[in-house]
Each structure stands twice: as structure tokens, then as C-alpha cells.
Enzyme design. Sequence first.
Site, PDB file in Angstrom:
ATOM      1  N   HIS A  73       0.852  -1.028  -0.101  1.00 45.47           N
ATOM      2  CA  HIS A  73       0.105  -0.009  -0.005  1.00 45.47           C
ATOM      3  C   HIS A  73       0.782   1.272   0.184  1.00 45.47           C
ATOM      4  O   HIS A  73       0.642   2.101  -0.963  1.00 45.47           O
ATOM      5  CB  HIS A  73      -0.911  -0.026   1.370  1.00 45.47           C
ATOM      6  CG  HIS A  73      -1.798   1.300   1.460  1.00 45.47           C
ATOM      7  ND1 HIS A  73      -2.964   1.372   1.037  1.00 45.47           N
ATOM      8  CD2 HIS A  73      -1.423   2.525   1.967  1.00 45.47           C
ATOM      9  CE1 HIS A  73      -3.681   2.568   1.118  1.00 45.47           C
ATOM     10  NE2 HIS A  73      -2.547   3.098   1.844  1.00 45.47           N
ATOM     11  N   GLU A  74       1.776   1.395   0.909  1.00 41.30           N
ATOM     12  CA  GLU A  74       2.550   2.439   1.030  1.00 41.30           C
ATOM     13  C   GLU A  74       3.581   2.850  -0.211  1.00 41.30           C
ATOM     14  O   GLU A  74       3.800   3.886  -0.525  1.00 41.30           O
ATOM     15  CB  GLU A  74       3.452   2.422   2.453  1.00 41.30           C
ATOM     16  CG  GLU A  74       2.782   2.585   3.605  1.00 41.30           C
ATOM     17  CD  GLU A  74       1.707   3.837   3.691  1.00 41.30           C
ATOM     18  OE1 GLU A  74       1.963   4.791   3.016  1.00 41.30           O
ATOM     19  OE2 GLU A  74       0.544   3.607   4.246  1.00 41.30           O
ATOM     20  N   HIS A 134       3.329   6.773  -6.782  1.00 44.21           N
ATOM     21  CA  HIS A 134       2.630   8.003  -7.303  1.00 44.21           C
ATOM     22  C   HIS A 134       3.463   9.349  -7.203  1.00 44.21           C
ATOM     23  O   HIS A 134       3.559   9.991  -8.019  1.00 44.21           O
ATOM     24  CB  HIS A 134       1.206   8.108  -6.289  1.00 44.21           C
ATOM     25  CG  HIS A 134       0.209   9.097  -6.801  1.00 44.21           C
ATOM     26  ND1 HIS A 134      -0.854   9.466  -6.057  1.00 44.21           N
ATOM     27  CD2 HIS A 134       0.109   9.687  -8.009  1.00 44.21           C
ATOM     28  CE1 HIS A 134      -1.473  10.223  -6.985  1.00 44.21           C
ATOM     29  NE2 HIS A 134      -1.017  10.324  -8.094  1.00 44.21           N
ATOM     30  N   HIS A 157       1.887   4.700  -2.739  1.00 46.52           N
ATOM     31  CA  HIS A 157       2.111   6.166  -2.465  1.00 46.52           C
ATOM     32  C   HIS A 157       3.408   6.620  -3.373  1.00 46.52           C
ATOM     33  O   HIS A 157       3.652   7.503  -3.836  1.00 46.52           O
ATOM     34  CB  HIS A 157       1.892   6.497  -1.184  1.00 46.52           C
ATOM     35  CG  HIS A 157       0.588   6.579  -0.696  1.00 46.52           C
ATOM     36  ND1 HIS A 157      -0.325   7.175  -1.144  1.00 46.52           N
ATOM     37  CD2 HIS A 157       0.165   5.839   0.517  1.00 46.52           C
ATOM     38  CE1 HIS A 157      -1.425   7.146  -0.361  1.00 46.52           C
ATOM     39  NE2 HIS A 157      -1.186   6.541   0.671  1.00 46.52           N
TER      40      HIS A 157
END
Length: 679
Positions: free
Chosen positions: A468-469, A475, A472
Site C-alpha cells: 500500500h505505502e 505516485h 503512494h
Amino acid sequence: MHTSPEQNPFDTISELPYRLPPFARIETAHYRPAFERGMSEQLAEVEAIATNPEPATFENTVVALELSGQLLQRVAAVFFNQASADADDEIQEIQAEVSPKLAAHSDTIHLDHRLFARVDALLASADDLDAESRRLLERYHLDFVRAGAGLTEAQQERLRAINEELSGLETAFQNKLLADTNASAVVVDDAAQLAGLSADAVTAAAETARERGLDGKYVITLVLPSGQPVLTSLTDRALRERIHRASVSRGANGNEHDTRETAARIAALRAERAALFGHPDHATYVLEDRTAKTPAAVHDMLGKLTPAAVANAHAEAARLQEVIGDEFELRAWDWAHYSDRVRRETYDIDAAQLRPYFELDRVLRDGVFYAAERLYGLTFTERTDLVAYHPDARVFEVFNEDGSGLGLFIGDFFTRDSKRGGAWMNSFVDQSTLLGTKPVVVNNLNIVKPPAGEPALLTFDEVNTMFHEFGHALHGLFSDVTYPTLSGTSVLRDFVEFPSQVNEMWAVWPSVLENYAVHHETGEPLAQSVVQNLLDSQIWGEGYATTEYLAATLLDLAWHELPVGAVVEDPLEFEAQALRQAGVALEAVPPRYRTSYFAHIFSGGYSAGYYSYIWSEVLDADTVEWFKENGGLTRANGDHFRRTLLSRGGSIDSMQAFRDFRGRDPQIEPLLLRRGLTQ
């Protein structure tokens, strides 16, 4: 070699690769003077823009604003990461001192009527700008308006006071919570009470106790959410209850770290600020600048989820009570333990027995990085020659498929007393072609550090958090925009979780999972039958998971739909009433965060926005369907996602970026199916 404050490393642009901050030269003494000089420099730059005798142009006003404040940005990026990831008393003291000053500094800029007049004039005659430049101009204009540029002088004066007080209160909430979380760690005298924990977890608890001067004892530290991972394994019910009560009472112990009054004051000030802008409450003010647009839209979406989620939670509770029998009544501290038993019996999945297959470095290199290589053509080289801000933080250089450097990724995975709870991504350097910068990003997690020489073995939830991290991080790394204000994760708050949630899908993608899920001692791969059972088991427990999340989301909205002047005498009674009215007051399913330790909304950026995770998950679930329909883990799919969405940052409307990727608006049905909410 130590650098004196007079030789401040923040004063000049770093000469390290990708402008990595020179952490080896940075000392605590450098922060105060760098902040002071940074604010002073930016105010001088802004004054020159405001007093420019030439008519306003995009270049001499908006671009000039983008180029201002670079020293301040450098020091703030480093300092606030340290305040979250490795704080001590002096760092917290500086944070408490500088945060109100930064709030006042921002107000000085955004409440300057001369600047606003120039931006306002530009907006009326900006037809010749390219799409990204116009987007930036519109963003500046909206920021000025939402910061109070259109308010009366008296209103602006009150707004400045509110913002300054809020800044100090939010810092105080964070620091009190960190202190109380550390103080609330549970001390265990007898190793027999730790039955059910793995040997390495017991060893880690003993090491934590030793570090705290409690030789011969064991310390169970707390993570940020209500649910504590150790409750899954511990067989001692009394110890489970102690740990649970310690968790849910954080910030509400009546000591010097109590956060309840701070939270209530924060909510009251936010309501007053919203009223200055003519809004009925803080939630309305916040959501005006989100993809959701209104609280009604959020409540409408939550209303489609809550009844089914609560019904599922009740059904799960009944199943757990069957397993327990007549021995005792199911309570919150029993749920994880007996839920894991049901999962083991139904799906033959034992969370503790999975951990040897999830060794941290293998998950990182052969899971997280491997998926990024297959999907986007990236490669990663660890740069042991580059120093990060803490010995545990590791620096990796990231390369595109053609060998060109993309940026730096820093991984800081282990928990410590100086780090706040949870997991997050920060940016040290934002990508911008205007500034000629490439991204430097960091992921922070809170995995218990094993004793020296021992492997770090993860739970599957921690594996999922790593993926998940890193979503980020991607992104931020893939950003390809001109202006720093629009870079990377600078998208609307209820969109920012979407790319990271999409990246979670690769944790269980068969070819990725089989590549990293290998026993750290024997090299044996996780059996395919176990993999299938793991996938099948994911639907179990969704009633609990969705209900605890929705409870926190609805609690957030309750606090931020308070009108100006509303007085909350007892925050915990207010919380209880809000949960009852929302239909999510289940004694055995506490909200993921209670008021007194709800850091996301009282010291983070998620006030009236905790709904963003599930709002984004609508987009995520629909996107996962697209990947499955189009062949899954392929370079063509990765390039399409990168080109149409991940690289665009805030340079395009967030929902337009989704439509460019998906070819249509999102649909909620994939999320309902994923969470077992279709009945």
C-alpha cells in the site's frame, strides 16, 4: 564531522544525487535558523511579486510564487518527517514553536490583498494558457479564496488567530498521543503469559523491555489503531484484555497526555473557521474541495455500506460465539483471536504460521520491487553510500527500464519509541520540470524490529501495508509535471489513497506472491493450496473490518458536522452518542480509532476526510477489475496506468484522470462484491 549552525546545510541546494538532503550534516540546531531564514526569504520574494509595477502575468505572478520559498520547503520536508519518524523532546519543542509560526506565515501570504488581486486579474484573462498552467492558476485562486482572501479585515484577523491556535493544538495532540502510546505499553512479568506468540515475537518483547530498563520482563508496544496485532495469537485472555484496554484508553487516561480537551477544542475552532467562510460546518468547508463535493454525497455512499456491514459483523460475532461456547461472552479483546481460529478451521490459514514465509527483505525485493519491475520496468539499487535520517532507513535508487534515473526511494520500516504510529509516505524532493528536480520519497512503517541477527518476519497485514505505502511512493516517483504545487500525490485528499490501494492487489497476485512467499529458513515456497486458501479467506472478517472502519469514518463526520458554538463537554460521551445514532455502536467492534487517538483527523490531514479510504476504494476495486479484464501484470497495463493517471499528479482533475484511465466513471459494484456487501 559536526556542522555548526552557522554552516547551515539547508541554506544551499544539496549536491547529493537527486538533491537528497545532506542528513549526515544536519543537526537539530540547524532547524530553527533555517525556518526563520526560510520564512524571511519567502516573504521578501512574495513582497517583490506583490509590489511589481508591471501588470500581472502568469510568469511574474504565479510562476514567481512557485519559485518562492525553496529554502523553507527544504527544511520543512526534512523536519516534519523527523518529527513523525524520529522525534525527541527537542524536536517536539521546535515543532510546538514553529508550527504556529508557519500557520501565520501562510496566512500572511494568502491574506495579502495585493497578491490576490494579481491572481484574480489573471484568472479573468487566462485563455491563452496551456492546460496545466491554467490548472495551476485555478488552484492558486481557489487556495487564496479558501484561505480567506475575500474576508473582511476583522474576519481575517480572527482567522489568523484560529489558524495559529489550531496549528499549536494539532501539534500538541500528536505529541501527547505519542507520549501516551509509549507510556501505555503493556509490561508482562511472566513469559508464560505470552503463550501463542512466536518465539521471535517473545524475543522482541524481551528486547524492548531491556531497552526500557526492564530486564527480565516483556513489553508489548501499541500500534495506532484500536486493534492490536498480538491479540490474534495470545491465548491468555486476561492479558488480551489488558492490552485492549490500554489501546482504547490512550489519550483518555486523565494524565498530562490526555487529548480529549485538545480534540474538542480543535473541532470547535474548525467549526468557527468554517462559519467565517459562510459554511454551516467544517465538513461542508472541507468537502467543497474534494471529489465528493458535499457531506450528503459521503453519507449517501456510506449509507449503501453500513447496514450490510453491520449485519455481517453480527453474523461473524454469532459464529465466534459458537466457537467460544458458553464459557464466556465474546468481547472486543476476543475477536481477533477467535476470528483467526475460524479462519484457520475454515480455510486452514494460521496467521502465525504464515510469518516465516514473509521475511521483510524478501517481501521488499521479490514482492514490492518485483511487481513494480514487471508492471513498470523499474529496477532498484540500494545506495549504501547515501546516508538517510536514521540508521534503520535504507536508500534505493530507482531506474526506468531504459536505465535513466527516476528518483530515490527511502524505506524506514521499523517501529521505535521516537516514531508515531501507523504507516505513511513523505516526500523530501518533489518532481518538477520547472525546478529541474526528480523525486525523493520515503515510506514509514511500524514493524517490530527483531533482535540483531534475527529475521524480520511480517504478518500478512504488514505485507499488505508495504505494498500500500509503496503505491503512494510510485505516485510520487512517477510524477511528470511542470509545477511543484501539482506534483506527485498533490491530488484531492479523497483521491490520494486510490493509487496506493490499487498497488495492494499485487501482494496476492499469484506470480508475485509465489516469488516472495518463501520460508526464510528452508527456502520452501508457500504451498499453492495455502495461497488459494489465503485468497479465499479474505472475505472472512470483512463485516468486522468494514464496520470498524465505518465507525471511525462516521465519528470523524460527527465531530466535523458540529455547528459553530456547539460545546462538547464530554468527548467520549459525544463519541458514544454519535456511534449509536449512526448505527455502528457494536461493543465488540470498537471504531478503528477512538476520539482520543484519532491522529488522522486531529493531527493529520484527514479532518472530515477519513471517508477517503473507502471512497478511493470504489475506484480501486473498479481498477482491479480493469487489470483482470486486460491481462493483469503486464507492461502494457502498467504503462497505461502510469501515463494516464500516476504521472499526472494534480495537473488534471482527479476524476478526469480516472476516466482517462478507465474509459468511464467508476462503479460501486466491484467494491460491494469485494467486501461481501452484496446481500
